[in-house]
Design a protein around this motif. Structure first.
Motif, PDB file in Angstrom:
ATOM      1  N   GLU A 183       0.824  -1.205   0.000  1.00  0.00           N
ATOM      2  CA  GLU A 183       0.000   0.000   0.000  1.00  0.00           C
ATOM      3  C   GLU A 183       0.864   1.263   0.000  1.00  0.00           C
ATOM      4  OE1 GLU A 183      -3.736   1.851   2.544  1.00  0.00           O
ATOM      5  OE2 GLU A 183      -3.515  -0.314   2.286  1.00  0.00           O
ATOM      6  N   ARG A 184       1.932   1.253   0.766  1.00  0.00           N
ATOM      7  CA  ARG A 184       2.843   2.401   0.761  1.00  0.00           C
ATOM      8  C   ARG A 184       3.441   2.622  -0.618  1.00  0.00           C
ATOM      9  NH1 ARG A 184       4.928   5.000   4.965  1.00  0.00           N
ATOM     10  NH2 ARG A 184       6.995   5.159   4.012  1.00  0.00           N
ATOM     11  N   MET A 185       3.834   1.513  -1.282  1.00  0.00           N
ATOM     12  CA  MET A 185       4.435   1.620  -2.604  1.00  0.00           C
ATOM     13  C   MET A 185       3.437   2.184  -3.612  1.00  0.00           C
ATOM     14  SD  MET A 185       6.141  -1.364  -4.949  1.00  0.00           S
ATOM     15  CE  MET A 185       4.590  -2.228  -5.154  1.00  0.00           C
ATOM     16  N   VAL A 186       2.205   1.693  -3.565  1.00  0.00           N
ATOM     17  CA  VAL A 186       1.199   2.155  -4.524  1.00  0.00           C
ATOM     18  C   VAL A 186       0.881   3.632  -4.307  1.00  0.00           C
ATOM     19  CG1 VAL A 186      -1.207   1.940  -5.246  1.00  0.00           C
ATOM     20  CG2 VAL A 186       0.178  -0.112  -4.917  1.00  0.00           C
ATOM     21  N   HIS A 187       0.681   4.032  -3.058  1.00  0.00           N
ATOM     22  CA  HIS A 187       0.355   5.450  -2.811  1.00  0.00           C
ATOM     23  C   HIS A 187       1.530   6.357  -3.167  1.00  0.00           C
ATOM     24  CE1 HIS A 187      -3.694   5.171  -1.232  1.00  0.00           C
ATOM     25  NE2 HIS A 187      -3.339   4.082  -0.573  1.00  0.00           N
ATOM     26  N   ARG A 188       2.747   5.842  -3.013  1.00  0.00           N
ATOM     27  CA  ARG A 188       3.914   6.601  -3.467  1.00  0.00           C
ATOM     28  C   ARG A 188       3.865   6.768  -4.993  1.00  0.00           C
ATOM     29  NH1 ARG A 188       7.506   3.530  -1.501  1.00  0.00           N
ATOM     30  NH2 ARG A 188       7.724   4.730   0.424  1.00  0.00           N
ATOM     31  N   ALA A 189       3.571   5.690  -5.702  1.00  0.00           N
ATOM     32  CA  ALA A 189       3.481   5.761  -7.166  1.00  0.00           C
ATOM     33  C   ALA A 189       2.396   6.740  -7.598  1.00  0.00           C
ATOM     34  CB  ALA A 189       3.213   4.379  -7.740  1.00  0.00           C
ATOM     35  N   LEU A 190       1.251   6.718  -6.916  1.00  0.00           N
ATOM     36  CA  LEU A 190       0.162   7.642  -7.256  1.00  0.00           C
ATOM     37  C   LEU A 190       0.585   9.084  -7.015  1.00  0.00           C
ATOM     38  CD1 LEU A 190      -2.980   5.765  -5.851  1.00  0.00           C
ATOM     39  CD2 LEU A 190      -2.064   5.739  -8.181  1.00  0.00           C
ATOM     40  N   SER A 191       1.349   9.325  -5.956  1.00  0.00           N
ATOM     41  CA  SER A 191       1.814  10.690  -5.666  1.00  0.00           C
ATOM     42  C   SER A 191       2.788  11.188  -6.725  1.00  0.00           C
ATOM     43  CB  SER A 191       2.467  10.746  -4.282  1.00  0.00           C
ATOM     44  OG  SER A 191       3.746  10.121  -4.285  1.00  0.00           O
ATOM     45  N   LEU A 192       3.396  10.251  -7.456  1.00  0.00           N
ATOM     46  CA  LEU A 192       4.329  10.596  -8.523  1.00  0.00           C
ATOM     47  C   LEU A 192       3.654  10.578  -9.887  1.00  0.00           C
ATOM     48  CD1 LEU A 192       7.398   8.510  -7.259  1.00  0.00           C
ATOM     49  CD2 LEU A 192       7.010  10.973  -7.000  1.00  0.00           C
ATOM     50  N   ASP A 193       2.316  10.607  -9.877  1.00  0.00           N
ATOM     51  CA  ASP A 193       1.497  10.610 -11.101  1.00  0.00           C
ATOM     52  C   ASP A 193       1.597   9.273 -11.839  1.00  0.00           C
ATOM     53  OD1 ASP A 193      -0.440  11.907 -12.527  1.00  0.00           O
ATOM     54  OD2 ASP A 193       0.945  12.911 -13.898  1.00  0.00           O
ATOM     55  N   GLY A 194       1.740   8.203 -11.071  1.00  0.00           N
ATOM     56  CA  GLY A 194       1.792   6.861 -11.640  1.00  0.00           C
ATOM     57  C   GLY A 194       0.481   6.126 -11.458  1.00  0.00           C
ATOM     58  N   THR A 195       0.538   4.812 -11.597  1.00  0.00           N
ATOM     59  CA  THR A 195      -0.658   3.973 -11.522  1.00  0.00           C
ATOM     60  C   THR A 195      -0.431   2.821 -10.560  1.00  0.00           C
ATOM     61  OG1 THR A 195      -2.142   2.527 -12.809  1.00  0.00           O
ATOM     62  CG2 THR A 195       0.127   2.664 -13.550  1.00  0.00           C
ATOM     63  N   CYS A 196      -1.538   2.299 -10.021  1.00  0.00           N
ATOM     64  CA  CYS A 196      -1.449   1.209  -9.051  1.00  0.00           C
ATOM     65  C   CYS A 196      -1.100  -0.122  -9.699  1.00  0.00           C
ATOM     66  CB  CYS A 196      -2.756   1.076  -8.263  1.00  0.00           C
ATOM     67  SG  CYS A 196      -4.185   0.545  -9.233  1.00  0.00           S
ATOM     68  N   THR A 197      -1.185  -0.215 -11.022  1.00  0.00           N
ATOM     69  CA  THR A 197      -0.779  -1.436 -11.715  1.00  0.00           C
ATOM     70  C   THR A 197      -0.422  -1.129 -13.158  1.00  0.00           C
ATOM     71  OG1 THR A 197      -1.441  -3.655 -12.450  1.00  0.00           O
ATOM     72  CG2 THR A 197      -3.216  -2.051 -12.128  1.00  0.00           C
ATOM     73  N   GLY A 198       0.784  -1.515 -13.557  1.00  0.00           N
ATOM     74  CA  GLY A 198       1.205  -1.291 -14.928  1.00  0.00           C
ATOM     75  C   GLY A 198       0.754  -2.387 -15.868  1.00  0.00           C
ATOM     76  N   GLU A 199       0.623  -3.627 -15.325  1.00  0.00           N
ATOM     77  CA  GLU A 199       0.281  -4.733 -16.215  1.00  0.00           C
ATOM     78  C   GLU A 199      -0.442  -5.891 -15.536  1.00  0.00           C
ATOM     79  OE1 GLU A 199       4.024  -5.939 -17.861  1.00  0.00           O
ATOM     80  OE2 GLU A 199       4.771  -6.785 -16.008  1.00  0.00           O
ATOM     81  N   HIS A 200      -0.495  -5.928 -14.219  1.00  0.00           N
ATOM     82  CA  HIS A 200      -1.124  -7.064 -13.540  1.00  0.00           C
ATOM     83  C   HIS A 200      -2.638  -6.988 -13.534  1.00  0.00           C
ATOM     84  CE1 HIS A 200       2.660  -8.290 -11.022  1.00  0.00           C
ATOM     85  NE2 HIS A 200       2.836  -8.383 -12.329  1.00  0.00           N
ATOM     86  N   GLY A 201      -3.189  -5.785 -13.547  1.00  0.00           N
ATOM     87  CA  GLY A 201      -4.632  -5.629 -13.472  1.00  0.00           C
ATOM     88  C   GLY A 201      -5.100  -5.437 -12.039  1.00  0.00           C
TER      89      GLY A 201
END
Length: 468
Positions: free
Chosen positions: A409-427
């Motif tokens: 969860e920390r990793m995903v919210h970090r990615a979102l804060s960097l204008d990223g996405t919660c999943t690049g290819e896993h769905g």
């Protein structure tokens, strides 16, 4: 009998009636055996097995239509199944129902060499399509880690190591045949390479994870086999240095076909499992496509960039045997990670960020992982900003599951804060529903509206992507 018991009784009666009708339709291709049901209730993830009530093996679109109509008539959940290689609980029968196995729909229907495309049934795997294409001068580019079916790859918007040059399933699917939840069949597009005719239904169903319909046929792009292929590896003093080489390579316009990143922990696992003689340090794996002169020029350009960022032991080869050994080791990372602990299971998660933020995201994630009690190798498709953390855990230990959930969860919210996405290819599956909401906010209500319009009774893979 209270109200909830009454509802459950009605649901059980509906499932029984649907299974009886399916037995009449499919005979011995409808199974209620516990071993078959369990095989179809768990994917390649840590998510627990939730078996369906029955498994139907379809052999044609016509049979899929009849199976869908039976499930629709009785309002029984239907879960499409390819090869079970998903990693977010995509096939768990969370509300019971019927699993529709499409693996026997494995015919390659057409290869149009002049147009560089092929049409296949949903159960054809990407490896089988490329075996069929051998000698034709063409290949299919999307290469997820497992030997996935192309129908499943379309449903999950899969990608892989070739994405940086050739794109994901989103870019490589030209058209789909889909059976809708009421039994109607649509074709989402023609074979033309572009169209401005109406809504883009192909992109709607690519990535829908079986929640909007059953994909039965797929038309995909093909590419010419390059005249020459070279592979390279290079180790670095830090992840940041390696990612900076990726950024400079992309910015320099080098048409790299693959550019993969493995951290030191991942390289240690790879070295033990695949017996490669490579340093235990952050490492880039690269592949170049083109003419003999072209791949040599690309390798030399990247070597120069790497040397400016502390790259060491840069080596490249056009030898096919060495190339295959190198990339087999890369594709075997899941086996390498599983071998780190006896009896362990893997929770492989992923995020994707703009490439300029990749180093920051990985470095901060590594700081979190440093204090973890779990082995947590990192590997990624660095050329498109996508990376995976693989939690090697005991799924029966609540402390380990809680730790993985916290770190993820920390990793995903970090990615979102960097204008990223919660999943690049896993769905999304059933594992990232809350994270989808965190990413898209109010836009999820539009997804709800689309789902409800197409599947008003919520029979298609319920409990995935959205909570209905």
């Amino acid at each position: 009998m209270n109200e909830s018991e009454s509802v459950e009784s009605v649901a059980l009666a509906a499932r029984y009636a649907a299974i009886k009708s399916l037995q009449e339709l499919l005979s011995d291709r409808l199974s209620t055996a516990a071993s078959v049901r369990e095989q179809h209730g768990k994917d390649a993830s840590y998510h627990p097995c939730v078996p369906p009530d029955a498994v139907a093996f379809a052999q044609s679109t016509e049979e899929v239509i009849e199976v869908v109509k039976i499930c629709a008539r009785h309002k029984v959940p239907l879960i499409p199944f390819g090869s079970g290689t998903g990693v977010e609980g995509h096939i768990a029968a969370l509300r019971g129902g019927v699993c529709l196995d499409l693996s026997r729909m494995n015919r390659i229907l057409r290869v149009n060499t002049g147009d560089l495309d092929a049409t296949v049934q949903a159960g054809v795997t990407h490896e089988r399509l490329n075996e069929h294409l051998r000698g034709s001068g063409l290949f299919f580019s999307v290469d997820p880690g497992g030997n996935s079916t192309i129908g499943g790859m379309a449903a999950t918007r899969a990608s892989g190591t070739n994405t940086v040059r050739y794109g994901t399933m989103r870019e490589n699917v030209l058209s789909l045949e889909v059976v809708l939840p009421d039994g109607r069949v649509i074709r989402t597009a023609r074979r033309a390479r572009k169209s401005a005719a109406g809504y883009d239904l192909t992109r709607l169903f690519v990535g829908s994870e079986g929640t909007l319909g059953v994909i039965t046929e797929i038309t995909v792009r093909l590419y010419g086999v390059p005249a020459a292929i070279s592979s390279a590896v290079c180790s670095f003093p830090s992840v940041e240095a390696a990612v900076n080489v990726v950024i400079k390579t992309i910015q320099a316009g080098v048409p790299v076909a693959r550019i993969e990143l493995a951290d030191a922990a991942q390289m240690d696992a790879i070295k033990r499992y695949s017996k490669l003689h490579l340093p235990v340090a952050p490492t880039l794996w690269l592949e170049f496509h083109g003419t003999e002169a072209g791949v040599a020029e690309q390798a030399n350009m990247v070597q120069l960039i790497a040397s400016e960022h502390g790259g060491a032991d840069f080596s490249w080869t056009t030898n096919l045997e060495n190339h295959d050994k190198l990339w087999r080791a890369r594709h075997d990372v899941l086996y390498a990670n599983k071998a780190l602990r006896d009896g362990a299971q893997l929770w492989a998660t992923d995020v994707c960020v703009p490439i300029s933020r990749l180093a920051e995201c990985i470095i901060e994630t590594q700081k979190d992982l440093a204090g973890s009690l779990l082995p947590t190798p990192i590997v990624g498709h660095a050329g498109d900003g996508n990376f995976h953390v693989c939690f090697v855990l005991n799924p029966n230990d609540p402390r380990e599951i809680e730790e993985a959930e916290r770190l993820n969860e920390r990793m995903v919210h970090r990615a979102l804060s960097l204008d990223g996405t919660c999943t690049g290819e896993h769905g999304i599956g059933c594992g990232k529903i809350d994270l989808l909401l965190a990413e898209h906010g109010e836009a999820v209500s539009i997804m709800h509206a689309i789902k409800t319009a197409i599947d008003p009774d919520n029979i298609m893979n319920p409990g995935k992507i959205l909570r209905i």
